[in-house]
Write an enzyme that holds these catalytic residues in place. Sequence first.
Site, short mmCIF file in Angstrom:
data_model
loop_
_atom_site.label_atom_id
_atom_site.label_comp_id
_atom_site.label_asym_id
_atom_site.label_seq_id
_atom_site.Cartn_x
_atom_site.Cartn_y
_atom_site.Cartn_z
N ARG A 1 -7.77 57.28 -40.79
CA ARG A 1 -7.60 56.01 -40.07
C ARG A 1 -6.24 56.26 -39.45
O ARG A 1 -5.47 56.88 -40.27
CB ARG A 1 -7.52 54.66 -41.00
CG ARG A 1 -8.89 54.44 -41.42
CD ARG A 1 -8.86 53.07 -42.31
NE ARG A 1 -10.13 52.71 -42.98
CZ ARG A 1 -10.32 53.24 -44.15
NH1 ARG A 1 -9.48 53.71 -44.74
NH2 ARG A 1 -11.33 52.53 -44.74
N LYS B 1 -7.02 51.21 -46.93
CA LYS B 1 -6.91 49.57 -47.18
C LYS B 1 -6.76 49.09 -48.57
O LYS B 1 -7.33 49.75 -49.52
CB LYS B 1 -8.33 49.18 -46.68
CG LYS B 1 -8.47 49.26 -44.96
CD LYS B 1 -9.74 48.82 -44.55
CE LYS B 1 -9.97 49.16 -43.29
NZ LYS B 1 -11.04 48.50 -42.59
N HIS C 1 -9.92 56.54 -33.52
CA HIS C 1 -11.18 56.31 -34.05
C HIS C 1 -12.27 57.39 -33.58
O HIS C 1 -13.09 57.66 -34.66
CB HIS C 1 -11.70 55.06 -33.49
CG HIS C 1 -11.64 53.77 -34.57
ND1 HIS C 1 -10.42 53.38 -35.00
CD2 HIS C 1 -12.40 53.09 -35.21
CE1 HIS C 1 -10.62 52.42 -35.96
NE2 HIS C 1 -11.83 52.20 -36.10
N ARG D 1 -12.16 60.21 -36.17
CA ARG D 1 -12.67 59.64 -37.35
C ARG D 1 -14.33 59.66 -37.43
O ARG D 1 -14.78 60.32 -38.36
CB ARG D 1 -12.00 58.32 -37.81
CG ARG D 1 -12.63 58.03 -39.30
CD ARG D 1 -11.70 56.68 -39.31
NE ARG D 1 -12.31 55.65 -40.40
CZ ARG D 1 -12.28 55.95 -41.91
NH1 ARG D 1 -11.67 56.87 -42.36
NH2 ARG D 1 -12.71 55.20 -42.70
N HIS E 1 -14.34 54.70 -47.38
CA HIS E 1 -15.28 53.49 -47.43
C HIS E 1 -15.75 52.77 -49.02
O HIS E 1 -16.03 53.60 -49.70
CB HIS E 1 -16.62 53.67 -46.91
CG HIS E 1 -16.46 53.94 -45.13
ND1 HIS E 1 -17.47 54.67 -44.40
CD2 HIS E 1 -15.51 53.33 -44.35
CE1 HIS E 1 -17.00 54.50 -43.06
NE2 HIS E 1 -15.77 53.92 -43.01
N TYR F 1 -23.12 55.83 -39.76
CA TYR F 1 -23.05 57.42 -39.06
C TYR F 1 -24.40 57.86 -39.15
O TYR F 1 -24.44 58.91 -38.22
CB TYR F 1 -22.05 58.04 -39.87
CG TYR F 1 -20.45 57.41 -39.75
CD1 TYR F 1 -19.95 58.01 -38.69
CD2 TYR F 1 -20.21 56.83 -40.74
CE1 TYR F 1 -18.77 57.53 -38.51
CE2 TYR F 1 -18.71 56.41 -40.56
CZ TYR F 1 -18.09 56.62 -39.47
OH TYR F 1 -16.72 56.17 -39.42
#
Length: 305
Positions: A156, A180, A251, A254, A277, A286
């Site tokens: 990211r 995150k 993005h 990515r 994730h 995806y």
Amino acid sequence: MDSAPAQALARAFRLEQFHDYLALEAGNSPHTVENYLRDVRRLAEYGESKGIRGPADVTAAQLREFIYFLKDLGLAATTIRRQVSALRTYYKFLVGEGIVARDPSERIESPKRWRTLPGVLTVADIEKLLAAPNTDEPLAIRDRAILEFAYATGVRVSELVGLTLQDILFEEGVARVFGKGAKERLVPVGRRALGAVALYAREIRPTLDKGKARGILFLNARGTPLSRVGAWGVIKGTARRAGLTKRVTPHTLRHTFATHLLEGGADLRAVQEMLGHADLSTTQLYTHVDRDYLRSVHKSFHPRA
């Protein structure tokens, strides 16, 4: 907002009137008033950078671009949902007051509906992009390192600009990435990306570092850590130089990283781990990208296709 240009911008976008509407007529809490005003001021500043003089000049397409701009900066979906809510309230106020004749916010989608992915670059597009920086220029060597690393790892943009020198483990061929919730993961880095980063770290970064770098890997021309907006600008500018007509953002790289891995036969769980994730269902988004590719493979190689 004390400067004369800032005051002129506030007048053009009726920020004081909007403040009174939120606080006095709509009866919102001071916290909501402050957030909504900040959100609309963000639109005003973005609009000004695009030559937009006031809210009546903003089109639905420009509003959509603005929302995607916020997404590309890495803002959380909850923050962007509030931004969308603020814009809808703002335009409802403007229409009600007769300041604008139409509401361009009517068709903006909230992030909860963003389950589709932005465009993915082909391998040929990626080659053009990575070849675009003129590496005779010092900052272009940095740009090449940023692009190679972003495509090699799928990080990211917030993770990219947060990398420190110590996070690149050259011997092991991996990078330590903090995602995150400050969750740490190790991501493999390809040989070419490692080479580009090593060249930048050895030759260019020491000339940029003026003691304000805090150990951060990617620096701007002033010697301070590159911001998310700065990284966004590097990628967008290089894509323009490469002659790519597709919209290219951090993005995009990515998503391209993930899609190219899956098209090459990578295991979904391995891709999930590399992307950071928490939920496999996010990575499964995806798989729809390469359905056309899978169909073409099936058609080419299956005896009964």
